[in-house]
Design a protein around this motif. Structure first.
Motif, PDB file in Angstrom:
ATOM      1  N   LEU A 103       0.843  -1.204   0.000  1.00  0.00           N
ATOM      2  CA  LEU A 103       0.000   0.000   0.000  1.00  0.00           C
ATOM      3  C   LEU A 103       0.869   1.240   0.000  1.00  0.00           C
ATOM      4  O   LEU A 103       1.833   1.334   0.760  1.00  0.00           O
ATOM      5  N   MET A 114      -8.269   6.560   3.404  1.00  0.00           N
ATOM      6  CA  MET A 114      -8.575   5.391   2.591  1.00  0.00           C
ATOM      7  C   MET A 114      -7.630   4.229   2.906  1.00  0.00           C
ATOM      8  O   MET A 114      -8.055   3.081   3.073  1.00  0.00           O
ATOM      9  N   GLY A 115      -6.345   4.529   2.991  1.00  0.00           N
ATOM     10  CA  GLY A 115      -5.367   3.489   3.242  1.00  0.00           C
ATOM     11  C   GLY A 115      -5.531   2.846   4.610  1.00  0.00           C
ATOM     12  O   GLY A 115      -5.434   1.617   4.749  1.00  0.00           O
ATOM     13  N   MET A 145      -8.424   0.472   4.643  1.00  0.00           N
ATOM     14  CA  MET A 145      -8.144  -0.743   3.882  1.00  0.00           C
ATOM     15  C   MET A 145      -7.285  -1.713   4.679  1.00  0.00           C
ATOM     16  O   MET A 145      -7.499  -2.928   4.644  1.00  0.00           O
ATOM     17  N   VAL A 155      -1.331  -1.172  -4.216  1.00  0.00           N
ATOM     18  CA  VAL A 155      -2.496  -0.283  -4.189  1.00  0.00           C
ATOM     19  C   VAL A 155      -2.005   1.145  -4.013  1.00  0.00           C
ATOM     20  O   VAL A 155      -1.271   1.448  -3.060  1.00  0.00           O
ATOM     21  N   ALA A 176      -3.037   4.668  -2.958  1.00  0.00           N
ATOM     22  CA  ALA A 176      -4.079   5.415  -2.253  1.00  0.00           C
ATOM     23  C   ALA A 176      -3.597   6.816  -1.917  1.00  0.00           C
ATOM     24  O   ALA A 176      -3.995   7.400  -0.910  1.00  0.00           O
ATOM     25  N   LEU A 208      -6.517   3.634  -6.441  1.00  0.00           N
ATOM     26  CA  LEU A 208      -7.488   4.474  -5.739  1.00  0.00           C
ATOM     27  C   LEU A 208      -7.117   5.923  -6.036  1.00  0.00           C
ATOM     28  O   LEU A 208      -7.055   6.765  -5.150  1.00  0.00           O
ATOM     29  N   SER A 264     -10.538   0.698  -8.653  1.00  0.00           N
ATOM     30  CA  SER A 264     -10.915  -0.036  -7.450  1.00  0.00           C
ATOM     31  C   SER A 264     -12.410  -0.262  -7.328  1.00  0.00           C
ATOM     32  O   SER A 264     -13.214   0.636  -7.589  1.00  0.00           O
ATOM     33  N   ASP A 286     -14.865   2.351  -5.138  1.00  0.00           N
ATOM     34  CA  ASP A 286     -14.808   3.708  -5.646  1.00  0.00           C
ATOM     35  C   ASP A 286     -15.982   3.856  -6.610  1.00  0.00           C
ATOM     36  O   ASP A 286     -16.403   2.884  -7.240  1.00  0.00           O
ATOM     37  N   THR A 322     -15.893   2.550  -0.763  1.00  0.00           N
ATOM     38  CA  THR A 322     -14.554   3.063  -1.086  1.00  0.00           C
ATOM     39  C   THR A 322     -13.477   1.998  -0.822  1.00  0.00           C
ATOM     40  O   THR A 322     -13.558   0.895  -1.302  1.00  0.00           O
ATOM     41  N   SER A 323     -12.450   2.353  -0.021  1.00  0.00           N
ATOM     42  CA  SER A 323     -11.294   1.465   0.111  1.00  0.00           C
ATOM     43  C   SER A 323     -11.595   0.167   0.855  1.00  0.00           C
ATOM     44  O   SER A 323     -10.799  -0.773   0.806  1.00  0.00           O
ATOM     45  N   THR A 374     -11.772  -2.242  -1.845  1.00  0.00           N
ATOM     46  CA  THR A 374     -10.565  -2.379  -2.671  1.00  0.00           C
ATOM     47  C   THR A 374      -9.998  -3.795  -2.658  1.00  0.00           C
ATOM     48  O   THR A 374      -9.503  -4.278  -3.696  1.00  0.00           O
TER      49      THR A 374
END
Length: 446
Positions: free
Chosen positions: A22, A28-29, A32, A106, A108, A132, A158, A161, A317-318, A321
């Protein structure tokens, strides 16, 4: 074919896992990381961010012991830690993209230039890349997808999203033969082209979010970019510059999105748009030329027709993912990608009067907002894509508020990675089929 949940369980039973790298440990991260830590057969083994304290907090909140978190900038130390079942934090994004242990990267970050560089390096290192970062995708996604295809890896947007969520509805409707009239998403705040980090500060603070991110939602840029990604994936186009953006409820969508001669707002079919009042959902407007299909849709309480609404009232959202991570790993398939190339362009528009010497500060800032045009409309006026805007771009002439900024209105002090990739992408589009193969095989040399 087994579902992703079963495949992930089988992978874990074999003592294996999809190892995720990541980059970007913002809201977001962090979400996730926690979501994946509760899953079978997958783990975020390495995370990069300029603030390692954020990485530590994210892993701790996900339930990982402090002793299992290794902060390093050395690839050998990182590899050893991962092999020992630990997780890695680093300030170097290139460490994550080059780690042999990482299967899927990923992005982000939300920063177009950084996202483009991350995708580029991931693909060169033969890793699947999940974006993302829609801003980077709509700017150089066609080239990155071309590179990924040539390298045998997956380039994808993703799940969760909004473009990915719209694509799920599109794929469903298209697969069973419906005519798709329109694809769209909800907007959850009034359009304010003058929104900036200062005006968005209070809302951002209440939500624990970045003022620039909130401003990019309020000024419409994010909405334009998201539907730009859908356009590039499906070939659907904005019906008018900036889209219609009507207000309405879910029940009103089928009557809104039909041709003007039938009482709707559309000049054509196969369009992308947004609606005030249906956020956070996404929708597809569908129809059929078969009498029995209309009879069945009426029986199923989908409405009286001729148009019907497929509506998904959420996108996570994430937190979703990981589905794109697993899909790329197991099936070598993208959730959403620019399969149709550059169909539309989100162009930079002056948020205020600009004068020579002013710097363009980027998405969600004080100087520009994005407006969605068809690619042909944008090319006709030499418009500057919003994803190329950064502080290295300086205005060379007076530009009025609300005016589209063109390449002729600016100059660069330093060429960033996304500008280089955009140049390669333009060369690729303009080359013959034989020359285009060279771009696919080795775009650095072309």
């Amino acid at each position: 074919m087994l579902g992703l949940n079963y495949k992930l369980r089988e992978l874990e039973k074999m003592g294996r896992e999809i190892r995720v790298g990541l980059i970007g440990c913002g809201q977001m991260g962090r979400g996730m990381i926690s979501q994946i830590e509760g899953m079978k057969g997958m783990r975020v083994v390495a995370t990069a961010d300029l603030h390692t304290s954020l990485i530590q907090q994210a892993y701790l909140k996900a339930g990982i012991n402090e002793q299992e978190i290794v902060l390093t900038g050395q690839i050998e130390e990182a590899e050893q830690a991962i092999e020992q079942g630990k997780v890695v934090g680093t300030v170097y994004s290139e460490l994550v993209t080059s780690l042999p242990s990482v299967d899927v990267v990923v992005d982000a970050t939300g920063v177009p230039n950084l996202g483009a560089e991350i995708a580029w390096k991931s693909i060169l290192n033969k890793k699947h890349i999940v974006m993302l970062n829609v801003e980077a995708d709509v700017t150089v996604g066609p080239l990155l997808k071309q590179m990924a295809d040539a390298s045998g890896v997956v380039y994808t947007g993703s799940a969760g999203d909004e473009p990915g969520a719209v694509m799920e509805l599109y794929d469903f409707a298209d697969a069973i033969g419906f005519e798709i009239i329109a694809l769209g998403k909800g907007k959850n705040n009034p359009l304010n082209h003058e929104a900036n980090p200062s005006s968005a500060e209070a809302e951002a603070k209440s939500k624990g979010a970045s003022p620039k991110m909130i401003a990019s939602f309020q000024d419409g840029t994010k909405t334009m970019v998201e539907m730009n990604a859908v356009a590039n994936a499906t070939g659907f186009l904005p019906d008018k510059p900036g889209m219609h953006g009507p207000s309405g409820t879910v029940n009103e969508l089928s009557s809104l999105f039909q041709e003007k001669e039938k009482g709707g707002i559309l000049s054509s079919k196969g369009i992308v748009d947004y609606v005030n009042g249906v956020a956070p959902g996404v929708f597809a407007i569908i129809s059929s030329d078969k009498e029995e299909v209309h009879h069945e849709m009426n029986y199923l309480k989908m409405g009286d027709g001729p148009n019907y609404v497929l509506y998904r009232p959420y996108h996570l959202t994430s937190l979703e993912t990981p589905l794109s991570v697993a899909r790329s790993y197991f099936h070598k398939e993208a959730t959403i990608a620019p399969w149709h190339g550059l169909q539309a362009e989100t162009v930079a528009v002056a948020k205020k009067d600009l004068k020579p010497g002013d710097r363009l500060d980027g998405i969600g800032g004080y100087t520009v907002y994005g407006k969605l045009l068809t690619h042909s409309e944008a090319s006709a006026v030499n418009a500057l894509p919003i994803g190329l805007v950064d502080p290295n771009v300086v205005v060379t002439r007076s530009i009025k508020q609300g005016e589209i900024i063109t390449y002729g209105d600016i100059e660069q002090e330093k060429e960033s990675m996304i500008w280089k990739l955009r140049s390669l992408q333009t060369q690729s589009i303009n080359k013959t089929p034989v020359e285009n193969k060279l771009v696919k095989l080795n775009p650095i040399l072309v």
